[in-house]
Design a protein around this motif. Sequence first.
Motif, PDB file in Angstrom:
ATOM      1  N   ARG A  24       0.905  -1.053   0.032  1.00 30.41           N
ATOM      2  CA  ARG A  24      -0.068   0.410  -0.076  1.00 30.41           C
ATOM      3  C   ARG A  24       1.003   1.040  -0.601  1.00 30.41           C
ATOM      4  NH1 ARG A  24      -5.191  -1.216  -0.030  1.00 30.41           N
ATOM      5  NH2 ARG A  24      -5.993  -3.246   0.670  1.00 30.41           N
ATOM      6  N   ASP A  25       0.565   2.351  -0.866  1.00 31.39           N
ATOM      7  CA  ASP A  25       0.849   3.058  -0.574  1.00 31.39           C
ATOM      8  C   ASP A  25       0.939   4.314   0.026  1.00 31.39           C
ATOM      9  OD1 ASP A  25       2.512   5.735  -2.172  1.00 31.39           O
ATOM     10  OD2 ASP A  25       1.498   6.033  -3.582  1.00 31.39           O
ATOM     11  N   LEU A  26       2.024   4.742   1.055  1.00 33.45           N
ATOM     12  CA  LEU A  26       1.893   6.469   2.156  1.00 33.45           C
ATOM     13  C   LEU A  26       1.683   7.049   1.849  1.00 33.45           C
ATOM     14  CD1 LEU A  26       3.515   4.246   4.949  1.00 33.45           C
ATOM     15  CD2 LEU A  26       1.999   5.210   5.221  1.00 33.45           C
ATOM     16  N   SER A  27       2.469   7.374   0.664  1.00 36.86           N
ATOM     17  CA  SER A  27       2.807   8.527   0.146  1.00 36.86           C
ATOM     18  C   SER A  27       2.100  10.471   0.679  1.00 36.86           C
ATOM     19  CB  SER A  27       2.934   8.467  -1.864  1.00 36.86           C
ATOM     20  OG  SER A  27       4.274   7.838  -1.962  1.00 36.86           O
ATOM     21  N   ALA A  28       0.902   9.472   0.530  1.00 35.50           N
ATOM     22  CA  ALA A  28       0.157  10.061   1.244  1.00 35.50           C
ATOM     23  C   ALA A  28       0.610  11.197   2.147  1.00 35.50           C
ATOM     24  CB  ALA A  28      -1.834  10.727   0.896  1.00 35.50           C
ATOM     25  N   HIS A  29       0.926  10.326   2.886  1.00 37.44           N
ATOM     26  CA  HIS A  29       1.085  10.924   5.148  1.00 37.44           C
ATOM     27  C   HIS A  29       2.441  10.575   5.166  1.00 37.44           C
ATOM     28  CE1 HIS A  29      -2.850   8.571   5.685  1.00 37.44           C
ATOM     29  NE2 HIS A  29      -2.460   8.414   4.262  1.00 37.44           N
ATOM     30  N   VAL A  30       3.781  10.236   4.615  1.00 40.74           N
ATOM     31  CA  VAL A  30       5.184  10.491   4.644  1.00 40.74           C
ATOM     32  C   VAL A  30       5.384  10.490   3.589  1.00 40.74           C
ATOM     33  CG1 VAL A  30       5.124   9.695   6.972  1.00 40.74           C
ATOM     34  CG2 VAL A  30       5.816   8.221   4.622  1.00 40.74           C
ATOM     35  N   ASP A  31       6.783  11.237   3.649  1.00 39.88           N
ATOM     36  CA  ASP A  31       7.648  11.483   1.986  1.00 39.88           C
ATOM     37  C   ASP A  31       8.138  10.211   1.446  1.00 39.88           C
ATOM     38  OD1 ASP A  31       6.507  14.059   1.476  1.00 39.88           O
ATOM     39  OD2 ASP A  31       8.325  15.256   2.495  1.00 39.88           O
ATOM     40  N   ASP A  32       8.780   9.839   2.650  1.00 45.46           N
ATOM     41  CA  ASP A  32       9.869   8.955   2.428  1.00 45.46           C
ATOM     42  C   ASP A  32       9.968   7.759   3.828  1.00 45.46           C
ATOM     43  OD1 ASP A  32      10.933   7.113   1.775  1.00 45.46           O
ATOM     44  OD2 ASP A  32      12.950   8.010   0.940  1.00 45.46           O
ATOM     45  N   ILE A  33      10.744   6.149   3.639  1.00 49.99           N
ATOM     46  CA  ILE A  33      10.434   5.583   5.226  1.00 49.99           C
ATOM     47  C   ILE A  33      12.204   5.707   5.544  1.00 49.99           C
ATOM     48  CG2 ILE A  33      10.724   3.500   6.458  1.00 49.99           C
ATOM     49  CD1 ILE A  33       7.573   4.416   5.156  1.00 49.99           C
ATOM     50  N   THR A  34      12.611   7.544   6.208  1.00 45.95           N
ATOM     51  CA  THR A  34      13.713   7.442   6.646  1.00 45.95           C
ATOM     52  C   THR A  34      14.078   7.612   8.162  1.00 45.95           C
ATOM     53  OG1 THR A  34      13.095   9.979   7.006  1.00 45.95           O
ATOM     54  CG2 THR A  34      14.340   9.071   4.813  1.00 45.95           C
ATOM     55  N   GLY A  35      14.419   8.497   9.186  1.00 45.71           N
ATOM     56  CA  GLY A  35      15.443   8.556  10.550  1.00 45.71           C
ATOM     57  C   GLY A  35      13.969   9.084  10.822  1.00 45.71           C
ATOM     58  N   THR A  36      13.085   9.975  10.488  1.00 47.33           N
ATOM     59  CA  THR A  36      12.092  10.883  10.876  1.00 47.33           C
ATOM     60  C   THR A  36      11.302   9.665  10.997  1.00 47.33           C
ATOM     61  OG1 THR A  36      12.018  11.664   8.620  1.00 47.33           O
ATOM     62  CG2 THR A  36      12.878  12.533  10.251  1.00 47.33           C
ATOM     63  N   THR A  37      10.088   9.311   9.748  1.00 51.80           N
ATOM     64  CA  THR A  37      10.105   7.953   9.940  1.00 51.80           C
ATOM     65  C   THR A  37      10.154   7.321  10.702  1.00 51.80           C
ATOM     66  OG1 THR A  37       9.485   8.641   7.593  1.00 51.80           O
ATOM     67  CG2 THR A  37       8.082   6.619   8.064  1.00 51.80           C
ATOM     68  N   VAL A  38      11.340   6.461  11.806  1.00 48.53           N
ATOM     69  CA  VAL A  38      11.155   5.668  12.343  1.00 48.53           C
ATOM     70  C   VAL A  38      10.833   5.592  14.041  1.00 48.53           C
ATOM     71  CG1 VAL A  38      11.296   3.616  10.439  1.00 48.53           C
ATOM     72  CG2 VAL A  38      13.483   5.577  12.103  1.00 48.53           C
ATOM     73  N   THR A  39      10.925   7.055  14.049  1.00 49.97           N
ATOM     74  CA  THR A  39      10.521   7.376  15.667  1.00 49.97           C
ATOM     75  C   THR A  39       9.389   6.588  15.831  1.00 49.97           C
ATOM     76  OG1 THR A  39       9.552   9.538  15.280  1.00 49.97           O
ATOM     77  CG2 THR A  39      11.916   9.471  15.302  1.00 49.97           C
ATOM     78  N   PRO A  40       9.455   6.358  17.650  1.00 54.03           N
ATOM     79  CA  PRO A  40       8.040   5.823  18.333  1.00 54.03           C
ATOM     80  C   PRO A  40       7.113   6.492  17.892  1.00 54.03           C
ATOM     81  CG  PRO A  40       9.593   5.255  19.732  1.00 54.03           C
ATOM     82  CD  PRO A  40      10.355   6.370  18.026  1.00 54.03           C
ATOM     83  N   GLU A  41       7.179   8.005  17.755  1.00 53.40           N
ATOM     84  CA  GLU A  41       5.869   8.332  17.297  1.00 53.40           C
ATOM     85  C   GLU A  41       5.318   8.234  16.360  1.00 53.40           C
ATOM     86  OE1 GLU A  41       8.127  10.029  20.507  1.00 53.40           O
ATOM     87  OE2 GLU A  41       8.722   9.978  18.662  1.00 53.40           O
ATOM     88  N   ALA A  42       6.270   8.881  15.309  1.00 53.54           N
ATOM     89  CA  ALA A  42       5.977   8.993  13.759  1.00 53.54           C
ATOM     90  C   ALA A  42       5.058   7.060  13.317  1.00 53.54           C
ATOM     91  CB  ALA A  42       6.799   9.217  13.726  1.00 53.54           C
ATOM     92  N   LEU A  43       6.097   6.015  14.198  1.00 57.44           N
ATOM     93  CA  LEU A  43       5.412   4.840  14.266  1.00 57.44           C
ATOM     94  C   LEU A  43       3.999   4.747  14.376  1.00 57.44           C
ATOM     95  CD1 LEU A  43       8.303   2.446  14.735  1.00 57.44           C
ATOM     96  CD2 LEU A  43       7.646   3.273  12.426  1.00 57.44           C
ATOM     97  N   ASP A  44       3.858   5.505  15.497  1.00 57.61           N
ATOM     98  CA  ASP A  44       2.311   4.968  15.820  1.00 57.61           C
ATOM     99  C   ASP A  44       1.272   5.772  14.916  1.00 57.61           C
ATOM    100  OD1 ASP A  44       3.038   3.852  17.921  1.00 57.61           O
ATOM    101  OD2 ASP A  44       2.634   5.615  19.551  1.00 57.61           O
ATOM    102  N   ARG A  45       1.756   7.181  14.387  1.00 55.80           N
ATOM    103  CA  ARG A  45       0.770   7.992  13.766  1.00 55.80           C
ATOM    104  C   ARG A  45       0.666   6.869  12.230  1.00 55.80           C
ATOM    105  NH1 ARG A  45       3.429  12.204  15.061  1.00 55.80           N
ATOM    106  NH2 ARG A  45       5.615  12.068  13.041  1.00 55.80           N
ATOM    107  N   LEU A  46       1.371   6.107  11.971  1.00 60.29           N
ATOM    108  CA  LEU A  46       0.904   5.589  10.950  1.00 60.29           C
ATOM    109  C   LEU A  46       0.544   4.035  10.738  1.00 60.29           C
ATOM    110  CD1 LEU A  46       4.456   4.861   8.616  1.00 60.29           C
ATOM    111  CD2 LEU A  46       2.828   6.669   8.397  1.00 60.29           C
ATOM    112  N   ARG A  47       1.056   3.652  12.841  1.00 56.26           N
ATOM    113  CA  ARG A  47      -0.528   2.819  12.812  1.00 56.26           C
ATOM    114  C   ARG A  47      -1.788   2.724  12.675  1.00 56.26           C
ATOM    115  NH1 ARG A  47       3.952   2.138  17.025  1.00 56.26           N
ATOM    116  NH2 ARG A  47       5.068  -0.314  15.838  1.00 56.26           N
ATOM    117  N   ALA A  48      -2.249   4.406  12.892  1.00 57.96           N
ATOM    118  CA  ALA A  48      -3.192   4.688  13.509  1.00 57.96           C
ATOM    119  C   ALA A  48      -4.321   4.618  11.403  1.00 57.96           C
ATOM    120  CB  ALA A  48      -3.552   5.801  13.824  1.00 57.96           C
ATOM    121  N   ILE A  49      -3.593   4.891  10.314  1.00 54.49           N
ATOM    122  CA  ILE A  49      -3.946   4.761   9.157  1.00 54.49           C
ATOM    123  C   ILE A  49      -4.832   3.321   9.027  1.00 54.49           C
ATOM    124  CG2 ILE A  49      -3.468   4.931   6.671  1.00 54.49           C
ATOM    125  CD1 ILE A  49      -1.044   6.425   8.001  1.00 54.49           C
ATOM    126  N   ASP A  50      -5.665   3.211   8.746  1.00 53.59           N
ATOM    127  CA  ASP A  50      -6.589   2.515   8.318  1.00 53.59           C
ATOM    128  C   ASP A  50      -6.152   2.027   6.298  1.00 53.59           C
ATOM    129  OD1 ASP A  50      -7.866  -0.131   6.846  1.00 53.59           O
ATOM    130  OD2 ASP A  50     -10.290   1.196   6.702  1.00 53.59           O
TER     131      ASP A  50
END
Length: 282
Positions: A24-50
């Motif tokens: 599934r394409d996450l482009s509408a929510h994050v620009d890339d999977i990088t250090g800023t995307t794998v912090t606990p807060e950022a991962l929690d935001r991704l988990r909340a997406i259906d």
Amino acid sequence: MKLLRFGELGAEKPGLVDDDGQIRDLSAHVDDITGTTVTPEALDRLRAIDPTSLPRVDPDTRIGACVGSVGKLIAIGLNYADHAAEANMALPEEPIVFFKATSSICGPNDSIEIPRGSTKTDWEVELGVVIGTRAKYVSETDALSHVAGYCIVNDVSERDFQLHRSGQWVKGKSHDTFAPMGPWLVTADKVADPQNLAMSLSVNGQTMQDGSTRTMHFSVATVISHLSQFMTLHPGDVIATGTPPGVGMGQKPQVYLGEGDSMVLSIEGLGEQLQTCIAALG
């Protein structure tokens, strides 16, 4: 959660794998999977997406390295007791630390380049650890709390360059395509015990490595704690934690990769890689 990057080399997009194995394409929510995307807060935001709300990606789309813009790619040598034995080397008293150039990172199914002048290009299936929070002077007890997730890394190595060309191991570890990574970053909450994962690698259909992270000499927690005494680990940094026995250098007689050879790598719960060897590109 399984995160990945897909698309052409240098233009990868962020994605995740849903419960049905569909990308599934996450482009509408994050620009890339990088250090800023794998912090606990950022991962929690991704988990909340259906996931079903995200666009499907063609399953034939190229998969890139599961983490982009890696700051440090750190590797640990002789970290499996049975691998040290096959290499006829003593187990180290402290982790052996070396770096691979981040330019060696590629997708899990990209072709592996055999360097010009190579006679001993080798394979190493390894558990990759992706850092999720800043780690400096951390204890072994707290070390795993700094992990965002895990992935497969093939620590491809040119043994002659590594051992006989003077200086550090980095010469034999850093050729382009020498660090296939992925297919996914599996978040730490989905890996019950990083010290109990089966791992394997085959060459041309023949199983060469068949081991487990149980035989690590220094555990993932020990490695993270140790590294953090010498350098700050940042979100998005990747640690390749060593390989079990069965590398080409350990065979009798020794066996190395050549053009046309293929490898299949797997680690329990972390997916599979498939690579074919080609001559080095210009």
